[in-house]
Design an enzyme around this catalytic site. Structure first.
Site, PDB file in Angstrom:
ATOM      1  N   LYS A  35       0.844  -1.197   0.000  1.00  7.85           N
ATOM      2  CA  LYS A  35       0.000   0.000   0.000  1.00  7.85           C
ATOM      3  C   LYS A  35       0.879   1.246   0.000  1.00  7.85           C
ATOM      4  CE  LYS A  35      -0.379  -0.254   5.038  1.00  7.85           C
ATOM      5  NZ  LYS A  35      -1.279  -0.262   6.202  1.00  7.85           N
ATOM      6  N   TYR A 256      18.153  30.059   5.481  1.00  8.48           N
ATOM      7  CA  TYR A 256      17.055  30.874   5.993  1.00  8.48           C
ATOM      8  C   TYR A 256      17.207  31.127   7.491  1.00  8.48           C
ATOM      9  CZ  TYR A 256      14.355  30.400   1.673  1.00  8.48           C
ATOM     10  OH  TYR A 256      13.917  30.467   0.376  1.00  8.48           O
TER      11      TYR A 256
END
Length: 357
Positions: A35, A256
């Site tokens: 899955k 950042y």
């Protein structure tokens, strides 16, 4: 040349892990859980390798099973969440997909929807996870309804799921196993309870069929053991390369927010991978990558398309050098711990722009 960020899937590792599973659960049938795009490893890459070597593939829904069939893979598929509408039953039976029944609505749809061929079903029982499954006292009625329905195959299976198998010390595990083993309703031809963690920790839970997921892909289901501890080999290698290198003066702020700086001149490498590719943004200090046969620390914030590494002590590293973000050398369990999550999540959150190779 295309962007170097990619997944390398190792078929030999997949087969090794399957062999380990069969060693731990001798004589048991294996449902390989594929899955969520084979836990991020790519169902296109995984299913053909396992085809014919296992009892069935386990998927979440009809669409995932159809994607496997489209590959020309003939191994049976089992829909672990069953059908989401009565219309899906005819598609399932036409493609020889088995369905898990876990609530009364699904049973009603099945009984009221005549099918051209017998459909294989598994009944899920709730033994303590309280997520999906019939109550134990409902099973007799469920079995009676299935046995009188002419379009239900008589090879009906019974399954449950352990809530705490990744924490073997928890008493809930043995409580659930005992409840499941005490179910004596006739008619169930095969039984299944063991996921990856239970296969390893609770041999008495292996029943007739085991359902390995994360361990199949070479990742540990436990917080205190890694793949190598369990004799598993990582199937996925999350790779990229160094796209730029800069020599910075002392106290130059990197990335950042300028969250990292060095009190001496530094050499910073830029790696073409970021949270837009599925690498976690929030990681602890000195989380490593693997470059030129050694670990190198990530510095500064992970951005959408890039992350930065400290090459100050590694003058031999060059632009274009291959970088392993996780895989054989830096295990995904380690990155998951650094990010405060689990390996399952990291594997499954790889973005679509990352190519398979």
């Amino acid at each position: 040349m295309s962007r170097p960020t990619r997944l390398v899937i190792e078929p030999s590792a997949l087969l090794h892990n399957l062999s380990q599973i069969k060693h731990l659960a001798p004589g048991k049938k294996v449902i390989a859980m594929v899955k969520a795009n084979a836990y991020g490893c790519g169902v296109r890459e995984v299913a053909p390798v396992l085809d014919g070597r296992i009892e069935a593939f386990g998927v979440a829904c009809l669409e995932e099973a159809l994607a496997i069939r489209a590959l020309g893979v003939e191994t049976p598929c089992i829909l672990f969440q069953g059908v989401f509408s009565s219309d899906e039953l005819s598609v399932a039976v036409e493609n020889d997909f088995a369905c898990v029944l876990h609530h009364a609505q699904q049973l009603e749809w099945l009984i009221k929807t005549p099918l051209p061929y017998p459909i294989k079903v598994w009944v899920k029982v709730n033994t303590g996870m309280h997520r999906l499954g019939f109550k134990i006292h409902e099973l007799q009625k469920v079995m009676g309804a299935l046995q009188t329905c002419t379009w239900v195959d008589k090879s009906i299976g019974l399954m449950t799921h352990l809530a705490c198998a990744d924490e073997p010390h928890r008493p809930e595990n043995q409580q659930q196993i005992s409840l499941f083993q005490e179910i004596s309703i006739p008619g169930f031809r095969q039984r299944s309870i063991a996921n990856s963690a239970a296969i390893i920790s609770f041999p008495d839970s292996q029943a007739d069929v085991v359902r390995p997921g994360i361990m199949l892909y070479g990742v540990s289901p436990f917080a205190n053991q890694n793949a190598h501890d369990l004799g598993l080999i990582p199937v996925m290698r999350f790779m990229s390369a160094i796209s730029a290198i800069h020599d910075n003066p002392s106290f130059a702020q990197v990335g950042y927010g300028g969250t990292w700086k060095s009190d001496k001149p530094s050499r910073i490498g830029v790696v073409a991978a970021g949270y837009g590719d599925g690498y976690p943004r929030h990681i602890s200090e000195k989380t490593p990558v693997w470059v030129r046969g050694r670990e190198v620390s990530i510095v500064g914030r992970v951005s959408m398309d890039m992350l930065t590494i400290d090459l100050t002590e590694h003058p031999d590293v060059e632009i274009g050098d291959e970088v392993e973000l996780w895989g054989t050398h830096v295990l995904v369990e380690r990155i998951a711990k650094s990010a405060g999550t689990v390996g399952y999540e990291l594997l499954c959150q790889i973005s679509e722009r990352v190519r398979y190779k």
